[in-house]
Motif scaffolding. Structure first.
Motif, short mmCIF file in Angstrom:
data_model
loop_
_atom_site.label_atom_id
_atom_site.label_comp_id
_atom_site.label_asym_id
_atom_site.label_seq_id
_atom_site.Cartn_x
_atom_site.Cartn_y
_atom_site.Cartn_z
N GLY A 227 42.26 37.04 45.17
CA GLY A 227 42.21 37.57 44.42
C GLY A 227 42.78 36.53 43.55
O GLY A 227 42.41 36.66 41.84
N ALA A 228 43.46 35.73 44.16
CA ALA A 228 44.34 34.87 43.06
C ALA A 228 43.06 33.65 42.24
O ALA A 228 43.05 32.99 41.18
CB ALA A 228 44.99 33.76 43.74
N ILE A 229 41.86 33.96 43.21
CA ILE A 229 40.94 32.62 42.45
C ILE A 229 40.44 33.02 41.72
O ILE A 229 39.82 32.65 40.55
CB ILE A 229 40.08 32.30 43.81
CG1 ILE A 229 40.40 31.68 45.19
CG2 ILE A 229 38.97 31.76 43.38
CD1 ILE A 229 40.10 30.94 45.45
N TRP A 230 39.99 34.48 41.78
CA TRP A 230 39.30 35.94 40.72
C TRP A 230 40.38 35.68 40.01
O TRP A 230 39.56 35.07 38.46
CB TRP A 230 39.14 37.23 41.52
CG TRP A 230 37.37 36.68 42.15
CD1 TRP A 230 36.73 36.41 43.48
CD2 TRP A 230 36.16 36.28 41.00
NE1 TRP A 230 35.66 35.96 43.29
CE2 TRP A 230 34.61 36.16 42.58
CE3 TRP A 230 36.08 35.99 39.73
CZ2 TRP A 230 33.37 35.97 41.93
CZ3 TRP A 230 34.51 35.99 39.22
CH2 TRP A 230 33.37 36.06 40.40
N TYR A 231 41.28 36.40 40.05
CA TYR A 231 42.96 36.69 38.79
C TYR A 231 42.43 34.63 37.78
O TYR A 231 42.67 35.16 36.34
CB TYR A 231 43.81 36.57 38.83
CG TYR A 231 45.19 36.18 38.42
CD1 TYR A 231 45.23 38.20 37.91
CD2 TYR A 231 46.28 35.64 37.81
CE1 TYR A 231 46.11 38.05 36.91
CE2 TYR A 231 46.80 36.02 37.17
CZ TYR A 231 46.94 37.53 36.74
OH TYR A 231 47.86 37.69 35.90
N PHE A 232 42.36 33.62 38.27
CA PHE A 232 42.56 32.73 37.46
C PHE A 232 40.92 32.22 36.76
O PHE A 232 41.50 32.01 35.69
CB PHE A 232 42.78 31.24 38.62
CG PHE A 232 42.21 30.18 37.76
CD1 PHE A 232 44.34 29.62 36.89
CD2 PHE A 232 41.47 29.02 37.68
CE1 PHE A 232 43.73 28.77 36.04
CE2 PHE A 232 41.51 28.23 37.04
CZ PHE A 232 42.43 27.72 35.90
N ILE A 233 40.21 32.44 37.33
CA ILE A 233 38.89 32.79 36.92
C ILE A 233 38.54 33.06 35.49
O ILE A 233 37.86 32.92 34.38
CB ILE A 233 37.43 33.10 37.58
CG1 ILE A 233 37.43 32.09 38.39
CG2 ILE A 233 36.45 33.23 37.03
CD1 ILE A 233 36.50 32.55 39.80
N HIS A 234 39.11 34.76 35.87
CA HIS A 234 38.84 34.90 34.43
C HIS A 234 40.02 34.88 33.43
O HIS A 234 39.14 35.21 32.48
CB HIS A 234 39.29 37.11 35.19
CG HIS A 234 37.96 37.47 35.58
ND1 HIS A 234 37.29 38.02 35.04
CD2 HIS A 234 38.23 38.12 37.17
CE1 HIS A 234 36.30 38.88 35.87
NE2 HIS A 234 37.59 38.84 37.06
N GLY A 235 41.36 34.74 33.70
CA GLY A 235 42.33 34.15 33.07
C GLY A 235 41.69 32.41 32.25
O GLY A 235 41.58 32.42 30.98
N TYR A 236 40.73 32.16 32.91
CA TYR A 236 40.59 30.79 32.22
C TYR A 236 39.38 31.36 31.58
O TYR A 236 39.47 30.49 30.55
CB TYR A 236 39.59 29.91 33.68
CG TYR A 236 39.43 28.60 33.39
CD1 TYR A 236 39.55 27.79 33.25
CD2 TYR A 236 37.73 28.90 33.36
CE1 TYR A 236 39.96 26.34 32.76
CE2 TYR A 236 37.27 27.42 32.39
CZ TYR A 236 37.44 26.12 32.73
OH TYR A 236 37.35 25.30 32.36
#
Length: 243
Positions: A227-236
């Motif tokens: 979840g943390a990785i995908w959260y960063f992907i969308h933010g990036y």
């Protein structure tokens, strides 16, 4: 002189139809609304976290700050923050959406990045695909380093990339089993043809605290890690849209 009793009104629906329902850990009486079922304490010791603070937390989650650090900065309870973050990460979409066909030839670069969950013995690989021209992350899968993970990475790509994109990768043999041969080329790092995705790996380690190799901010649960990785992907990707 006796103080007047505090008004017993449900903070959720405003109803005065409330009943006593035990007490909090510090002895304050708890009430339950007969209309909406909400439980509450009058004049609670811990006040609700404001929307402004929640928005700040959302932004801090995109920086290399541990959850303990965020709790100290925002002055929220650690237990509340942990629950808030866990719930947010569980709801993050785990696929990138492309609203329109990108312009020009579609070229992607793919690579894998090592990480771990709970213990360094429990290796977890982050497989990434990046659009070379747009610099956006267009695919991701978090798992082991097997042929199945390569298939999952390819499946995570929007359909237009699966149909038309040309892919540059390293020499991981699993790529050959999933990427059409006419649209795939394995290359050495020295060629510079996977520079963008390799640079992205460094960005991940600089911005996501749980991906730092020697860190106390590691994930203890795989679902939170993903979840943390995908959260960063969308933010990036959202940051690139604002440029």
């Amino acid at each position: 002189m006796c103080e007047e009793p505090l008004e017993r009104v449900c903070p959720t629906c405003g109803s005065e139809q409330v009943i006593k329902n035990g007490s909090t850990h510090n002895g304050k009486p708890k009430y339950q609304c007969k209309i909406c079922g909400h439980q509450f304490a009058i004049d609670p010791t811990n006040s609700p976290v404001s929307e402004e603070t929640k928005q700040l937390i959302d932004r801090l989650l995109l920086e290399k700050i541990s959850l303990r650090g965020i709790a100290r900065v925002t002055q929220v309870r650690w237990s509340w923050l942990q629950d808030y973050v866990n719930q947010k990460l569980s709801q993050i979409p785990r696929q990138v959406k492309v609203s329109a066909k990108p312009l020009g030839k579609l070229v992607i670069e793919c690579d894998e990045m090592w990480s771990f969950v709970d213990s360094q013995k429990n290796e977890v690989y982050i497989c990434l695909a990046i659009d070379r021209n747009a610099r956006k992350i267009v695919g991701c899968f978090v798992g082991d380093r097997t042929r199945k993970s390569a298939r999952k990475l390819w499946a995570s790509l929007p359909e237009i990339y699966q149909q038309f994109a040309f892919a540059y990768t390293d020499f991981w043999q699993a790529y050959k089993t999933v990427i059409p041969p006419k649209r795939h080329k394995a290359v050495d790092k020295e060629t510079g043809l996977t520079n963008h995705v390799e640079r992205l790996n460094n960005t991940f380690r600089q911005r996501v605290s749980r991906l730092v190799r020697e860190s106390l901010s590691f994930s203890k649960k795989l679902n939170n890690h993903i979840g943390a990785i995908w959260y960063f992907i969308h933010g990036y990707n959202a940051e690139l849209d604002r440029i």
